[in-house]
Design a protein around this motif. Structure first.
Motif, mmCIF file in Angstrom:
data_model
loop_
_atom_site.group_PDB
_atom_site.id
_atom_site.type_symbol
_atom_site.label_atom_id
_atom_site.label_comp_id
_atom_site.label_asym_id
_atom_site.label_seq_id
_atom_site.Cartn_x
_atom_site.Cartn_y
_atom_site.Cartn_z
ATOM 1 N N THR A 18 0.831 -1.201 0.000
ATOM 2 C CA THR A 18 0.000 0.000 0.000
ATOM 3 C C THR A 18 0.867 1.255 0.000
ATOM 4 O O THR A 18 0.595 2.209 -0.735
ATOM 5 C CB THR A 18 -0.905 0.009 1.256
ATOM 6 N N SER A 19 1.918 1.223 0.813
ATOM 7 C CA SER A 19 2.802 2.389 0.884
ATOM 8 C C SER A 19 3.434 2.673 -0.467
ATOM 9 O O SER A 19 3.579 3.826 -0.866
ATOM 10 C CB SER A 19 3.916 2.163 1.902
ATOM 11 N N ASP A 61 15.506 1.960 3.363
ATOM 12 C CA ASP A 61 15.849 3.028 4.321
ATOM 13 C C ASP A 61 15.997 2.507 5.737
ATOM 14 O O ASP A 61 16.518 3.200 6.604
ATOM 15 C CB ASP A 61 14.765 4.114 4.282
HETATM 16 P P1 GDP Z 1 1.086 -3.784 3.050
HETATM 17 O O1 GDP Z 1 0.395 -4.612 4.074
HETATM 18 O O2 GDP Z 1 2.038 -4.621 2.234
HETATM 19 O O3 GDP Z 1 0.206 -2.948 2.192
HETATM 20 O O4 GDP Z 1 2.081 -2.821 3.868
HETATM 21 P P2 GDP Z 1 1.918 -1.269 4.201
HETATM 22 O O5 GDP Z 1 2.123 -0.446 3.003
HETATM 23 O O6 GDP Z 1 0.665 -1.083 4.965
HETATM 24 O O7 GDP Z 1 3.177 -1.060 5.123
HETATM 25 C C1 GDP Z 1 3.337 -1.734 6.366
HETATM 26 C C2 GDP Z 1 4.168 -0.915 7.299
HETATM 27 O O8 GDP Z 1 5.477 -0.747 6.786
HETATM 28 C C3 GDP Z 1 3.633 0.500 7.498
HETATM 29 O O9 GDP Z 1 3.815 0.842 8.824
HETATM 30 C C4 GDP Z 1 4.487 1.345 6.590
HETATM 31 O O10 GDP Z 1 4.618 2.655 7.041
HETATM 32 C C5 GDP Z 1 5.820 0.620 6.662
HETATM 33 N N1 GDP Z 1 6.605 0.787 5.432
HETATM 34 C C6 GDP Z 1 6.211 0.485 4.177
HETATM 35 N N2 GDP Z 1 7.194 0.744 3.302
HETATM 36 C C7 GDP Z 1 8.232 1.236 4.025
HETATM 37 C C8 GDP Z 1 9.552 1.674 3.693
HETATM 38 O O11 GDP Z 1 9.998 1.680 2.545
HETATM 39 N N3 GDP Z 1 10.333 2.100 4.726
HETATM 40 C C9 GDP Z 1 9.908 2.099 6.006
HETATM 41 N N4 GDP Z 1 10.745 2.518 6.954
HETATM 42 N N5 GDP Z 1 8.690 1.688 6.352
HETATM 43 C C10 GDP Z 1 7.851 1.254 5.388
#
Ligand code: GDP
Length: 599
Positions: free
Chosen positions: A28-29, A140
C-alpha cells in the motif's frame, strides 16, 4: 469491426500493473508513494483516479524517473495501477487469457525476506505466467542508511557508507537466493539483460521514494519491450472487462466495479455480465467515475461519463446486477447478436469452471478467480473436489459435505468467505469439518494436517484390533503346570504376546496350532501383553508340555492371513522394529510353503 473505414481501429492501451507481496511488506505504501509522487511531479490532473485503479501517464512517469525514462523512447501511454494490492485482487482480476494484470510488482521487505504470502504470490504469478519484478522494499531501514528522498537507486547507493552498502547487498542477495530456490533466475535489475528470462530486483523505499524512479523505468521498459503487441487493441470496439466487485451504491442500487481491458464501454450500451446462475443481460444506466477531490459536493461522490476506453476502471450502474460475481467477464453487445455475446460469456465462465469428481471436498471462495486458484492448488495437492462455488459457506454446503463416505471428505474449505451461522451449527451436528483461511496454501496445509491426524487415528484403531506378531521360547526348567492349561515361563524374542491369541509351532515350515494364550503373568502380576525382551509366564490352553510342546521350543503367535497382510502393507511403518522382524520371519516361513500367503 464495424466502421473501420472511419477511424484507425488499433491503438496501444495502458499496461495493467498489480502489486503483490506479504502483509506489511509495503504494498500500500508503495502504491501511495507512486500516486503521491505523480501528483507532486505532474500538473493538476496528472494522474487519473479511476474506479479501483490509478492511471499514471507517460509524461508523469518520465518526470518522476528523470533521466531514466526518455518519453521519446516509448509509445505506450503510461501505466494503470490496480489500487487494491494483494494476490486476492490479482486472482479476482482474471481475463480470458488468465491474469488480467499484464505485469506485477512483488514487494519483499529487505529485513523480513521471503514469507508465506511471498511464496504464494510467486506461485500465483508463475501459474498465470505474469511477468514481474521484485521491489526489495524498506531499504531506508538498513542500519546507518542516509536517505536521499526520491533519488534513483544508483545515486543513493553510492552515497552510503561501505558498511551500509554491504548490509544492503547481503539482504538483496538473500532475496535473489530465495528466488532462485523457487526456480526463478534473478538478479539486480541493472544486471538483467533479458527480462523475459530473468527476474529483476529493484531496491526501493516506499517511505523515502528512493528507487521509485528505477521501479517505474523498469516497468515502462519491460512493457514497451515485451508487451507492446499485447497492448494493441481495437479501441473503439465493443468493450471487454472483468468484474472487480459488486457493490450497493446509494441512489444507484447494485453496481459493478469493473476493469475494462479491451475496447470501449458507452453509457447507452447493452452488456452481458457473468452471474451466479446465468449470464445477466442488462442496459447500462450510468457509467460512474470518482469525482475529483476538489469537486466533491453533497450530492454524489461520482460523476457520470458517456464513454470509457481500455484500460480503465469504471463503476457501472444497471438493473439486475445483484447476481453478478466478482471475477466474472463483462462484454458489450453493441451491434452484435446478443446470443453470440451471451455464448462468449458462457464459454468464458465454463473455462473457469472447476472440474469436480464424484466424491471429494466442498470448496467455497469469494470470487471466480480465487476459486480457480484454490482448485489449482488442490489439484496439485491431489485433493479431489466434489463441489466448487463462489459464496459464503451455507447449510446446503454442509449437506453435500455430510454425504461423503470418508471422514477426510466430510470437509468444507472456505477461502476468504464467511461461515453463515446456521451452517456452523449444522456442521457441528453433521460432523462436517469447516476450514477457512485467507491464505490458500495455509488453508491446504491445515487440511492436510487434519487428514494426517485422521489417518493416524484410524491406524491406531486398526492396530488395536489386529493380532500382533510375536516369537517366543519356552525357558528350560520353567514348566509350572503341564496342562489344562499348560503354564510355562517364556522369553519374548521379538514382537508382542497378547492375551487370547492362538499359539503355533512350526514343524519345518508347517504351522501347527498348539493352543490359545489364556493369561500372562509378569512377576506374579496379570498383564495383557508381553513385549520383546520380557520374561513372563503364560497359560496356554490346549497342549500338554512334553507332548505338543516342549521346553526350549520356539513358539509364535498365530497371525490370521488378513491381519498379516494389513500389517505388512499398511502398518509396517507404525509397528516397532522387533515386531516387524517377527512379522517378516513369520511371513518367510509361511511363504516358503505358499508364496502368495498374505499377499
Ligand atoms: P502492506 O500490508 O504490504 O500494504 O504494507 P503497508 O504499506 O501497509 O506497510 C506496512 C508498514 O510498513 C507501514 O507501517 C508502513 O509505514 C511501513 N513501510 C512500508 N514501506 C516502508 C519503507 O519503505 N520504509 C519504512 N521505513 N517503512 C515502510
Amino acid at each position: 469491426m464495424s466502421d473501420s473505414d472511419t477511424h484507425d481501429p488499433t491503438s496501444l492501451r495502458t499496461p495493467i500493473v498489480a502489486v503483490l507481496g506479504h502483509v506489511d511488506h509495503g504494498k500500500t505504501s508503495l502504491l501511495d508513494k507512486i500516486r503521491g509522487s505523480a501528483v507532486i511531479e505532474g500538473e493538476a490532473g496528472a494522474i487519473t483516479q479511476h474506479i479501483g485503479a490509478t492511471a499514471v501517464p507517460l509524461d508523469v512517469i518520465s518526470s518522476i524517473a528523470g533521466e531514466l525514462v526518455d518519453p521519446d523512447d516509448f509509445d505506450l501511454p503510461g501505466l494503470l495501477f490496480i489500487d487494491t494490492p494483494g494476490h486476492h485482487s490479482f486472482t479476482t482480476l482474471r481475463s480470458r487469457g488468465g491474469a488480467l494484470a499484464d505485469i506485477a510488482i512483488l514487494v519483499v521487505d529487505v529485513n523480513d525476506g521471503f514469507q508465506p504470502q511471498t511464496l504464494e504470490a510467486l506461485d500465483i504469478l508463475q501459474r498465470s505466467q505474469t511477468p514481474f519484478i521484485v521491489a526489495a522494499n524498506k531499504i531506508d531501514t538498513v542500519p546507518g542508511w542516509n536517505a536521499n528522498e526520491d533519488s534513483p537507486i544508483n545515486a543513493t547507493y553510492e552515497a552510503q557508507s561501505d558498511r551500509v552498502r554491504e548490509r544492503l547487498d547481503e539482504s538483496l542477495y538473500e532475496i535473489i537466493g530465495n528466488l532462485s530456490d523457487e526456480g526463478f533466475s534473478a538478479d539486480l535489475y541493472w544486471r538483467v539483460q533479458n527480462f523475459q528470462r530473468n527476474v529483476g530486483v529493484v531496491p526501493v523505499s516506499a517511505m523515502t521514494g528512493e528507487g521509485v524512479p528505477d521501479l517505474l523505468a523498469v516497468m515502462m521498459g519491460l512493457s514497451q519491450r515485451y508487451m507492446k503487441e499485447e497492448m494493441e487493441i481495437d479501441v473503439a470496439g465493443p468493450g471487454v472487462g472483468t468484474v472487480l466487485e459488486v457493490k450497493e451504491e446509494k441512489g444507484f442500487g447494485k453496481t459493478v466495479d469493473l476493469v475494462l481491458y479491451d475496447g470501449t464501454l458507452r453509457a447507452d450500451d447493452t452488456i452481458v455480465v457473468g452471474g451466479t446462475n446465468e449470464p445477466i443481460v442488462t442496459d447500462v444506466r450510468a457509467l460512474l467515475q470518482p469525482r475529483p477531490l476538489e469537486e466533491i459536493r453533497t450530492e454524489s461522490r461520482f460523476e457520470k461519463v458517456d464513454e470509457v476506453s481500455a484500460a480503465t476502471g469504471i463503476k457501472v450502474a444497471a438493473p439486475d446486477l445483484g447476481d453478478a460475481i466478482a471475477g466474472a467477464p463483462v462484454r458489450v453487445v453493441r451491434d452484435r447478436e446478443r446470443a453470440d455475446v451471451i455464448a462468449e460469456v458462457e464459454d468464458e465462465l465454463a473455462s473457469i469452471a472447476v472440474d469436480t469428481e464424484e466424491t471429494g471436498v466442498v470448496v467455497k471462495a469469494d470470487t471466480l478467480g480465487s476459486l480457480e486458484a484454490m482448485a489449482d492448488a488442490l489439484e496439485e495437492a491431489e485433493v479431489p473436489i466434489v463441489r466448487a462455488e463462489v459464496g459464503d459457506v451455507a447449510p446446503r454446503d454442509v449437506s453435500v459435505a455430510s454425504t461423503a463416505e470418508e471422514g477426510k471428505e466430510q470437509v468444507i474449505l472456505g477461502f476468504n468467505v464467511d461461515v453463515l451461522g446456521d451452517a456452523e451449527q449444522r456442521a457441528e451436528i453433521e460432523d462436517v469439518r469447516v476450514f477457512t483461511d485467507e491464505v490458500i496454501y495455509q488453508l491446504i496445509e491445515e487440511y492436510e494436517e487434519f487428514v494426517d491426524e485422521l489417518e493416524r487415528a484410524q491406524q491406531d484403531t486398526i492396530l488395536e484390533n489386529i493380532v500382533r506378531p510375536a516369537r517366543f521360547r519356552i525357558l528350560p526348567d520353567h514348566t509350572f503346570r503341564q496342562n489344562d492349561p499348560a503354564v510355562v515361563g517364556v522369553e519374548v524374542n521379538s514382537g508382542t504376546i497378547q492375551n487370547n491369541t492362538n499359539v503355533v509351532k512350526f514343524e519345518g515350515n508347517e504351522p501347527e496350532r498348539v493352543g490359545q494364550v489364556k493369561g500372562i503373568q509378569e512377576q506374579g502380576e496379570d498383564v495383557d501383553e508381553a513385549r520383546a525382551g520380557n520374561r513372563v509366564s503364560v497359560a496356554i490352553d490346549g497342549p500338554t508340555v512334553g507332548r505338543q510342546i516342549e521346553e526350549d521350543d520356539e513358539l509364535w503367535t498365530e497371525l490370521p492371513e488378513k491381519h498379516a497382510k494389513i500389517l505388512e502393507q499398511e502398518l509396517s511403518s507404525e509397528i516397532p522394529g522387533d515386531e516387524l522382524e517377527a512379522l517378516n520371519m513369520y511371513l518367510d516361513k509361511q511363504r516358503s510353503r505358499d508364496p502368495f500367503w498374505g499377499k
